[in-house]
Design a protein around this motif. Sequence first.
Motif, PDB file in Angstrom:
ATOM      1  N   VAL A   1      -8.227   3.215  13.612  1.00 10.99           N
ATOM      2  CA  VAL A   1      -7.039   2.346  13.640  1.00 10.99           C
ATOM      3  C   VAL A   1      -6.791   1.744  12.256  1.00 10.99           C
ATOM      4  O   VAL A   1      -5.662   1.760  11.756  1.00 10.99           O
ATOM      5  CB  VAL A   1      -7.178   1.226  14.701  1.00 10.99           C
ATOM      6  N   ARG A   2      -7.839   1.231  11.632  1.00  6.70           N
ATOM      7  CA  ARG A   2      -7.688   0.568  10.335  1.00  6.70           C
ATOM      8  C   ARG A   2      -7.000   1.439   9.282  1.00  6.70           C
ATOM      9  O   ARG A   2      -6.174   0.931   8.519  1.00  6.70           O
ATOM     10  CB  ARG A   2      -9.042   0.083   9.833  1.00  6.70           C
ATOM     11  N   PRO A   3      -7.294   2.765   9.217  1.00  6.40           N
ATOM     12  CA  PRO A   3      -6.608   3.573   8.201  1.00  6.40           C
ATOM     13  C   PRO A   3      -5.081   3.588   8.342  1.00  6.40           C
ATOM     14  O   PRO A   3      -4.368   3.828   7.379  1.00  6.40           O
ATOM     15  CB  PRO A   3      -7.182   4.975   8.409  1.00  6.40           C
ATOM     16  N   PHE A   4      -4.572   3.306   9.546  1.00  9.00           N
ATOM     17  CA  PHE A   4      -3.122   3.294   9.764  1.00  9.00           C
ATOM     18  C   PHE A   4      -2.521   1.899   9.637  1.00  9.00           C
ATOM     19  O   PHE A   4      -1.311   1.728   9.731  1.00  9.00           O
ATOM     20  CB  PHE A   4      -2.791   3.878  11.131  1.00  9.00           C
ATOM     21  N   ALA A   5      -3.376   0.901   9.426  1.00  8.27           N
ATOM     22  CA  ALA A   5      -2.887  -0.472   9.268  1.00  8.27           C
ATOM     23  C   ALA A   5      -2.243  -0.620   7.897  1.00  8.27           C
ATOM     24  O   ALA A   5      -2.509   0.152   6.973  1.00  8.27           O
ATOM     25  CB  ALA A   5      -4.049  -1.460   9.428  1.00  8.27           C
ATOM     26  N   ARG A   6      -1.393  -1.607   7.793  1.00  7.45           N
ATOM     27  CA  ARG A   6      -0.687  -1.813   6.526  1.00  7.45           C
ATOM     28  C   ARG A   6      -1.413  -2.822   5.666  1.00  7.45           C
ATOM     29  O   ARG A   6      -2.178  -3.645   6.161  1.00  7.45           O
ATOM     30  CB  ARG A   6       0.755  -2.234   6.766  1.00  7.45           C
ATOM     31  N   SER A   7      -1.162  -2.739   4.382  1.00  8.31           N
ATOM     32  CA  SER A   7      -1.715  -3.716   3.445  1.00  8.31           C
ATOM     33  C   SER A   7      -1.113  -5.082   3.781  1.00  8.31           C
ATOM     34  O   SER A   7       0.048  -5.165   4.159  1.00  8.31           O
ATOM     35  CB  SER A   7      -1.356  -3.349   2.010  1.00  8.31           C
ATOM     36  N   PRO A   8      -1.879  -6.162   3.598  1.00  6.24           N
ATOM     37  CA  PRO A   8      -1.379  -7.487   3.950  1.00  6.24           C
ATOM     38  C   PRO A   8      -0.142  -7.923   3.170  1.00  6.24           C
ATOM     39  O   PRO A   8       0.620  -8.747   3.630  1.00  6.24           O
ATOM     40  CB  PRO A   8      -2.543  -8.427   3.663  1.00  6.24           C
ATOM     41  N   ASP A   9       0.065  -7.355   1.976  1.00  7.42           N
ATOM     42  CA  ASP A   9       1.188  -7.809   1.165  1.00  7.42           C
ATOM     43  C   ASP A   9       2.502  -7.105   1.504  1.00  7.42           C
ATOM     44  O   ASP A   9       3.541  -7.426   0.948  1.00  7.42           O
ATOM     45  CB  ASP A   9       0.862  -7.648  -0.318  1.00  7.42           C
ATOM     46  N   ILE A  10       2.452  -6.159   2.434  1.00  5.61           N
ATOM     47  CA  ILE A  10       3.676  -5.450   2.835  1.00  5.61           C
ATOM     48  C   ILE A  10       4.207  -6.099   4.106  1.00  5.61           C
ATOM     49  O   ILE A  10       3.486  -6.272   5.068  1.00  5.61           O
ATOM     50  CB  ILE A  10       3.408  -3.955   3.099  1.00  5.61           C
ATOM     51  N   THR A  11       5.478  -6.447   4.119  1.00  9.42           N
ATOM     52  CA  THR A  11       6.052  -7.102   5.305  1.00  9.42           C
ATOM     53  C   THR A  11       6.844  -6.157   6.143  1.00  9.42           C
ATOM     54  O   THR A  11       7.219  -5.112   5.797  1.00  9.42           O
ATOM     55  CB  THR A  11       6.941  -8.292   4.903  1.00  9.42           C
TER      56      THR A  11
END
Length: 135
Positions: free
Chosen positions: A125-135
């Motif tokens: 799942v984590r590999p498909f998560a977005r970077s925190p700075d992207i909204t």
Amino acid sequence: MMHRRARAILWLDGSAACVAGVVVLALHDALAQLHGFPPALVLFIGVVNLAYSCYSGTLAIRASRGHTPTRRAIDILVVANLAWVAVCAAIVASTAGTASAFGLAHVGLEGLFVGALAVVEYSRVRPFARSPDIT
């Protein structure tokens, strides 16, 4: 957008925790006797499962609506799962002399299931998560 399998894993996690919490709370008196646990411990297990399901379920709902969770959100999910593994191990260790085999097996298997979810969520799942700075 989050990969379909990653969303399914979040749904499995949230749904499993919700069902476990509801069943444990609905049957807490009978489970306390069956497990050989104090009723307060059974209530604690049920409440924690429901609280956790609120978080993981929210991630699943948001991911299904196109709001990909951040890596931090997934990291929190993984850490929460690993923390619950430690709690399950502590429950087994502290009640081994008084609990029934069924109670020890239930909590032990829950710990194994949640630990496996932590590994799968981190790797799938984590590999498909977005970077925190992207909204």
